[in-house]
Design an enzyme around this catalytic site. Structure first.
Site, PDB file in Angstrom:
ATOM      1  N   MET A  34       0.825  -1.192   0.032  1.00 43.58           N
ATOM      2  CA  MET A  34      -0.012   0.000  -0.170  1.00 43.58           C
ATOM      3  C   MET A  34       0.979   1.287   0.090  1.00 43.58           C
ATOM      4  SD  MET A  34      -3.506  -1.082   2.110  1.00 43.58           S
ATOM      5  CE  MET A  34      -2.719  -0.787   3.813  1.00 43.58           C
ATOM      6  N   GLY A  35       2.242   1.145  -0.416  1.00 48.17           N
ATOM      7  CA  GLY A  35       3.036   2.177  -0.684  1.00 48.17           C
ATOM      8  C   GLY A  35       3.454   2.515   0.728  1.00 48.17           C
ATOM      9  N   ALA A  36       3.975   3.959   0.975  1.00 47.92           N
ATOM     10  CA  ALA A  36       4.657   4.415   2.250  1.00 47.92           C
ATOM     11  C   ALA A  36       5.780   3.324   2.608  1.00 47.92           C
ATOM     12  CB  ALA A  36       3.579   4.560   3.435  1.00 47.92           C
ATOM     13  N   ASP A  39      12.141  -0.059   5.069  1.00 47.61           N
ATOM     14  CA  ASP A  39      12.903  -1.193   4.651  1.00 47.61           C
ATOM     15  C   ASP A  39      12.523  -2.375   4.639  1.00 47.61           C
ATOM     16  OD1 ASP A  39      14.953   0.727   4.230  1.00 47.61           O
ATOM     17  OD2 ASP A  39      16.213   0.246   6.206  1.00 47.61           O
ATOM     18  N   GLY A  40      11.525  -2.774   5.514  1.00 47.45           N
ATOM     19  CA  GLY A  40      10.734  -3.967   5.236  1.00 47.45           C
ATOM     20  C   GLY A  40      10.223  -4.345   3.828  1.00 47.45           C
ATOM     21  N   HIS A  41       9.762  -3.428   3.175  1.00 47.23           N
ATOM     22  CA  HIS A  41       9.273  -3.483   1.709  1.00 47.23           C
ATOM     23  C   HIS A  41      10.347  -3.795   0.745  1.00 47.23           C
ATOM     24  CE1 HIS A  41       5.735  -0.956   3.150  1.00 47.23           C
ATOM     25  NE2 HIS A  41       5.073  -1.937   2.848  1.00 47.23           N
ATOM     26  N   GLN A  65     -10.265  -2.507   2.729  1.00 46.70           N
ATOM     27  CA  GLN A  65      -9.864  -3.205   3.811  1.00 46.70           C
ATOM     28  C   GLN A  65      -9.566  -2.239   5.084  1.00 46.70           C
ATOM     29  OE1 GLN A  65      -5.985  -4.377   1.859  1.00 46.70           O
ATOM     30  NE2 GLN A  65      -5.109  -3.936   3.763  1.00 46.70           N
ATOM     31  N   LYS A 154       4.970 -10.059   9.320  1.00 48.46           N
ATOM     32  CA  LYS A 154       4.335  -9.339  10.162  1.00 48.46           C
ATOM     33  C   LYS A 154       3.068  -9.550  10.294  1.00 48.46           C
ATOM     34  CE  LYS A 154       3.965  -4.661  10.275  1.00 48.46           C
ATOM     35  NZ  LYS A 154       2.484  -4.516  11.091  1.00 48.46           N
ATOM     36  N   MET A 189       8.954  -2.914  11.706  1.00 39.93           N
ATOM     37  CA  MET A 189       8.835  -1.924  10.500  1.00 39.93           C
ATOM     38  C   MET A 189       7.495  -1.991  10.133  1.00 39.93           C
ATOM     39  SD  MET A 189      12.217  -1.247   8.541  1.00 39.93           S
ATOM     40  CE  MET A 189      13.727  -1.223   9.462  1.00 39.93           C
TER      41      MET A 189
HETATM   42  O1  PAF Z   1      -0.121  -5.804   3.685  1.00 44.10           O
HETATM   43  C1  PAF Z   1      -0.587  -4.913   3.003  1.00 44.10           C
HETATM   44  O2  PAF Z   1       0.122  -3.941   2.621  1.00 44.10           O
HETATM   45  C2  PAF Z   1      -1.805  -4.968   2.253  1.00 44.10           C
HETATM   46  O3  PAF Z   1      -2.747  -5.714   3.134  1.00 44.10           O
HETATM   47  C3  PAF Z   1      -1.809  -5.700   0.963  1.00 44.10           C
HETATM   48  C4  PAF Z   1      -1.437  -6.967   1.133  1.00 44.10           C
HETATM   49  C5  PAF Z   1      -1.116  -4.934   0.345  1.00 44.10           C
HETATM   50  C6  PAF Z   1      -3.292  -5.680   0.287  1.00 44.10           C
HETATM   51  O4  PAF Z   1      -3.826  -4.453   0.316  1.00 44.10           O
END
Ligand code: PAF
Length: 283
Positions: A34-36, A39-41, A65, A154, A189
């Site tokens: 979901m952006g933002a 370092d975890g991403h 969600q 996480k 994170m």
């Molecule tokens: O974990 C997230 O960032 C969100 O729940 C996901 C998997 C991108 C779905 O919107």
């Protein structure tokens, strides 16, 4: 050297980009976000690159969600910085649909997950959450048609829900979990950590410390009720309001009453002021 990723904002453009990646039989991994990005991403992207030849990262803040009382409107959006990070990682494609592309007028189909989505953890406190996640992830999988999809551990219940969904619906994607990346003081994170005040930020690592202490006691042979009650007390003493702190089977997420009943996991959600933190550790 960074490399500008191709940015797709419509399904036909995405399909064309992914078809291009697949030329010469390249494998494709998807990292849904979901952006933002933090370092975890970045660690999810690096795992994706080890597993597949090409990497697509989706950036979509999914309204389905979030409950109306939650932070959809204020969720951090850091598009420029996100693109910079993904370019530095040499990601191939960014899939960045708008809400109307994902949920066009008249949208009327949802995925309603059961099993790990209904075990009384996140679903008890955020009943809308897994329906929204499953629907958007189901769409992301059919839009990108990746060979692999990488999710952070996480959000452990989410990882189990999307793994089950991919199998149940024969989506042809292998879901891979990636280890939680932590700050140097142990805090997992999360894009939502920016909500913490300086005082809350100082208290936040206590959640992980309490989980590790409970895991240590369980491994040392303490009974589950005693070890978990002591862990919960540590979390409350650090100033958290506790939603749950539970020992569950690591695969099915059903409650376990003994640490030797198969692989297990401590899962926790707790609130510090307005910020809700979730975390988990293996036992
Ligand atoms: O974990 C997230 O960032 C969100 O729940 C996901 C998997 C991108 C779905 O919107």
């Amino acid at each position: 050297m960074s490399r500008n990723p191709m940015i797709a904002r419509t399904v036909p453009l995405l399909r064309r980009a992914v078809d291009g990646l697949r030329a010469r039989k390249a494998t494709v991994a998807l990292v849904p976000t979901m952006g933002a990005l933090h370092d975890g991403h970045v660690s999810l992207v690096r795992l994706a690159q080890r597993r597949a030849d090409k990497v697509v990262v989706s950036i979509f803040v999914n309204p389905a969600q979030f409950a109306p009382t939650e932070d959809f409107g204020s969720y951090p959006r850091t598009w420029k910085a996100d693109v910079g990070k993904l370019a530095a990682e040499k990601v191939d494609v960014i899939w960045n649909p708008g809400v109307k592309i994902m949920y066009p007028d008249g949208f009327a189909t949802r995925i309603v997950p059961e099993g790990p989505a209904t075990v009384g953890l996140e679903d008890r406190f955020r009943p809308h959450f897994f329906g929204g996640v499953a629907t958007v992830v189901g769409k992301l999988f059919t839009q990108v048609r990746p060979d692999f999809a990488i999710f952070g551990e996480k959000d452990f219940q989410q990882l189990r829900v999307v793994t089950r969904m991919a199998r149940d619906l024969d989506l042809g994607v292998k879901v891979i979990g990636s280890r939680t990346v932590r700050e140097s003081d142990g805090l997992a994170m999360s894009s939502r950590n920016v909500y913490l005040s300086p005082q809350e930020r100082r208290a936040a690592p206590e959640l992980y410390r309490a989980m590790k202490e409970a895991a240590r006691r369980l491994k040392a042979g303490d009974d589950v009720a005693t070890a978990m009650a002591a862990g919960a007390e540590l979390i409350r003493a650090a100033g958290f309001a506790l939603d749950y702190f539970e020992l569950r089977h690591a695969e099915t997420l059903v409650p376990v009453t003994s640490a030797d009943g198969g692989p297990s996991r401590i899962l926790a959600a707790a609130r510090l002021g307005k910020t809700r933190l979730i975390d988990n550790v293996a036992v």
